[in-house]
Design a protein around this motif. Sequence first.
Motif, PDB file in Angstrom:
ATOM      1  N   ARG A  32       0.968  -1.143  -0.015  1.00  0.00           N
ATOM      2  CA  ARG A  32      -0.055   0.148   0.069  1.00  0.00           C
ATOM      3  C   ARG A  32       0.786   1.404  -0.096  1.00  0.00           C
ATOM      4  N   LYS A  33       0.531   2.094  -0.776  1.00  0.00           N
ATOM      5  CA  LYS A  33       1.155   3.562  -0.919  1.00  0.00           C
ATOM      6  C   LYS A  33       0.350   4.772  -0.316  1.00  0.00           C
ATOM      7  N   VAL A  34       0.756   5.347   0.458  1.00  0.00           N
ATOM      8  CA  VAL A  34       0.061   6.240   1.427  1.00  0.00           C
ATOM      9  C   VAL A  34       0.682   7.800   1.293  1.00  0.00           C
ATOM     10  N   ALA A  35       0.081   8.767   1.037  1.00  0.00           N
ATOM     11  CA  ALA A  35       0.582  10.048   0.931  1.00  0.00           C
ATOM     12  C   ALA A  35       0.106  11.129   2.152  1.00  0.00           C
ATOM     13  N   PHE A  36       0.877  11.770   2.825  1.00  0.00           N
ATOM     14  CA  PHE A  36       0.622  12.564   3.934  1.00  0.00           C
ATOM     15  C   PHE A  36       0.765  14.177   3.362  1.00  0.00           C
ATOM     16  N   GLY A  37       0.280  15.001   4.418  1.00  0.00           N
ATOM     17  CA  GLY A  37       0.574  16.461   4.119  1.00  0.00           C
ATOM     18  C   GLY A  37       1.977  16.689   4.161  1.00  0.00           C
ATOM     19  N   ASP A  38       2.861  16.188   4.963  1.00  0.00           N
ATOM     20  CA  ASP A  38       4.166  16.622   5.162  1.00  0.00           C
ATOM     21  C   ASP A  38       5.153  15.458   5.722  1.00  0.00           C
ATOM     22  N   PHE A  39       6.354  15.553   5.789  1.00  0.00           N
ATOM     23  CA  PHE A  39       7.060  14.594   6.362  1.00  0.00           C
ATOM     24  C   PHE A  39       6.776  14.316   7.706  1.00  0.00           C
ATOM     25  N   GLU A  41       4.049  14.226   9.267  1.00  0.00           N
ATOM     26  CA  GLU A  41       2.848  13.360   9.451  1.00  0.00           C
ATOM     27  C   GLU A  41       3.065  12.054   8.858  1.00  0.00           C
ATOM     28  N   ALA A  42       3.770  11.723   7.992  1.00  0.00           N
ATOM     29  CA  ALA A  42       4.477  10.511   7.403  1.00  0.00           C
ATOM     30  C   ALA A  42       5.317   9.619   8.478  1.00  0.00           C
ATOM     31  N   PHE A  43       6.313  10.702   9.158  1.00  0.00           N
ATOM     32  CA  PHE A  43       7.053   9.989  10.109  1.00  0.00           C
ATOM     33  C   PHE A  43       6.155   9.653  11.421  1.00  0.00           C
ATOM     34  N   ALA A  44       5.153  10.474  11.694  1.00  0.00           N
ATOM     35  CA  ALA A  44       4.332  10.141  12.882  1.00  0.00           C
ATOM     36  C   ALA A  44       3.598   8.937  12.649  1.00  0.00           C
ATOM     37  N   PHE A  45       2.920   8.543  11.355  1.00  0.00           N
ATOM     38  CA  PHE A  45       2.263   7.403  11.110  1.00  0.00           C
ATOM     39  C   PHE A  45       3.242   6.311  11.046  1.00  0.00           C
ATOM     40  N   MET A  46       4.622   6.435  10.466  1.00  0.00           N
ATOM     41  CA  MET A  46       5.297   5.124  10.789  1.00  0.00           C
ATOM     42  C   MET A  46       5.663   4.880  11.916  1.00  0.00           C
ATOM     43  N   THR A  47       5.806   5.746  13.025  1.00  0.00           N
ATOM     44  CA  THR A  47       6.002   5.617  14.367  1.00  0.00           C
ATOM     45  C   THR A  47       4.989   4.636  15.095  1.00  0.00           C
ATOM     46  N   ARG A  48       3.552   5.189  14.728  1.00  0.00           N
ATOM     47  CA  ARG A  48       2.312   4.772  15.304  1.00  0.00           C
ATOM     48  C   ARG A  48       2.710   2.976  14.748  1.00  0.00           C
ATOM     49  N   VAL A  49       2.810   2.836  13.538  1.00  0.00           N
ATOM     50  CA  VAL A  49       2.914   1.623  12.985  1.00  0.00           C
ATOM     51  C   VAL A  49       4.112   0.740  13.531  1.00  0.00           C
ATOM     52  N   ALA A  50       4.857   1.368  13.794  1.00  0.00           N
ATOM     53  CA  ALA A  50       6.154   0.639  14.419  1.00  0.00           C
ATOM     54  C   ALA A  50       5.598   0.035  15.609  1.00  0.00           C
ATOM     55  N   LEU A  51       5.097   0.709  16.558  1.00  0.00           N
ATOM     56  CA  LEU A  51       4.816   0.511  17.834  1.00  0.00           C
ATOM     57  C   LEU A  51       3.862  -0.704  17.608  1.00  0.00           C
ATOM     58  N   LEU A  52       2.745  -0.760  16.806  1.00  0.00           N
ATOM     59  CA  LEU A  52       1.947  -1.896  16.742  1.00  0.00           C
ATOM     60  C   LEU A  52       2.390  -3.068  16.124  1.00  0.00           C
ATOM     61  N   ALA A  53       3.536  -2.797  15.159  1.00  0.00           N
ATOM     62  CA  ALA A  53       4.223  -3.946  14.427  1.00  0.00           C
ATOM     63  C   ALA A  53       5.053  -4.810  15.715  1.00  0.00           C
ATOM     64  N   PHE A  63       9.052   2.106   2.900  1.00  0.00           N
ATOM     65  CA  PHE A  63      10.048   2.937   2.186  1.00  0.00           C
ATOM     66  C   PHE A  63       9.509   4.264   2.413  1.00  0.00           C
ATOM     67  N   ASN A  64      10.130   5.252   2.732  1.00  0.00           N
ATOM     68  CA  ASN A  64       9.742   6.780   2.950  1.00  0.00           C
ATOM     69  C   ASN A  64      10.734   7.595   2.157  1.00  0.00           C
ATOM     70  N   VAL A  65       9.625   8.622   1.431  1.00  0.00           N
ATOM     71  CA  VAL A  65      10.362   9.935   0.778  1.00  0.00           C
ATOM     72  C   VAL A  65       9.435  10.935   1.280  1.00  0.00           C
ATOM     73  N   TYR A  66       9.802  11.915   1.974  1.00  0.00           N
ATOM     74  CA  TYR A  66       9.207  13.308   2.208  1.00  0.00           C
ATOM     75  C   TYR A  66       7.868  12.695   2.949  1.00  0.00           C
ATOM     76  N   ASN A  67       6.597  13.081   2.153  1.00  0.00           N
ATOM     77  CA  ASN A  67       5.372  12.710   2.686  1.00  0.00           C
ATOM     78  C   ASN A  67       4.767  11.219   2.214  1.00  0.00           C
ATOM     79  N   ARG A  68       5.575  10.425   1.463  1.00  0.00           N
ATOM     80  CA  ARG A  68       4.986   9.407   0.928  1.00  0.00           C
ATOM     81  C   ARG A  68       5.733   8.085   1.810  1.00  0.00           C
ATOM     82  N   VAL A  69       4.732   7.107   2.099  1.00  0.00           N
ATOM     83  CA  VAL A  69       5.110   5.977   2.719  1.00  0.00           C
ATOM     84  C   VAL A  69       4.572   4.886   1.796  1.00  0.00           C
ATOM     85  N   GLU A  70       5.614   3.705   1.515  1.00  0.00           N
ATOM     86  CA  GLU A  70       5.222   2.616   0.921  1.00  0.00           C
ATOM     87  C   GLU A  70       5.457   1.371   1.779  1.00  0.00           C
TER      88      GLU A  70
END
Length: 97
Positions: A32-39, A41-53, A63-70
């Motif tokens: 799944r590819k997800v775009a956020f408003g900025d870096f 927001e993307a990093f906060a999402f990744m942090t929440r996923v990491a804790l759940l993982a 993979f993360n570049v700026y506001n995109r997470v794959e």
Amino acid sequence: MAIAELTETERAAALGELTGWSLSREGKAIERKVAFGDFSEAFAFMTRVALLAEQHDHHPEWFNVYNRVEITLTTHDAGGLSQRDVAMAKTIDALLA
């Protein structure tokens, strides 16, 4: 207990239950590819996923570049897509709802 790879029928049914996910790696993974408003927001999402993982003991490839997470989910112990991936995808979907 061994983790089983999903059959083709099970993969199709699981994909129907998920939002925004598609098969990849010849049916051995979902992504799944997800775009956020900025870096931030993307990093906060990744942090929440990491804790759940960590809680699920099932970690995404991502993979993360700026506001995109794959995100890619696969179960190496099963040799492909398993119910663990589907459960993790649903957990990630809940964060995005």
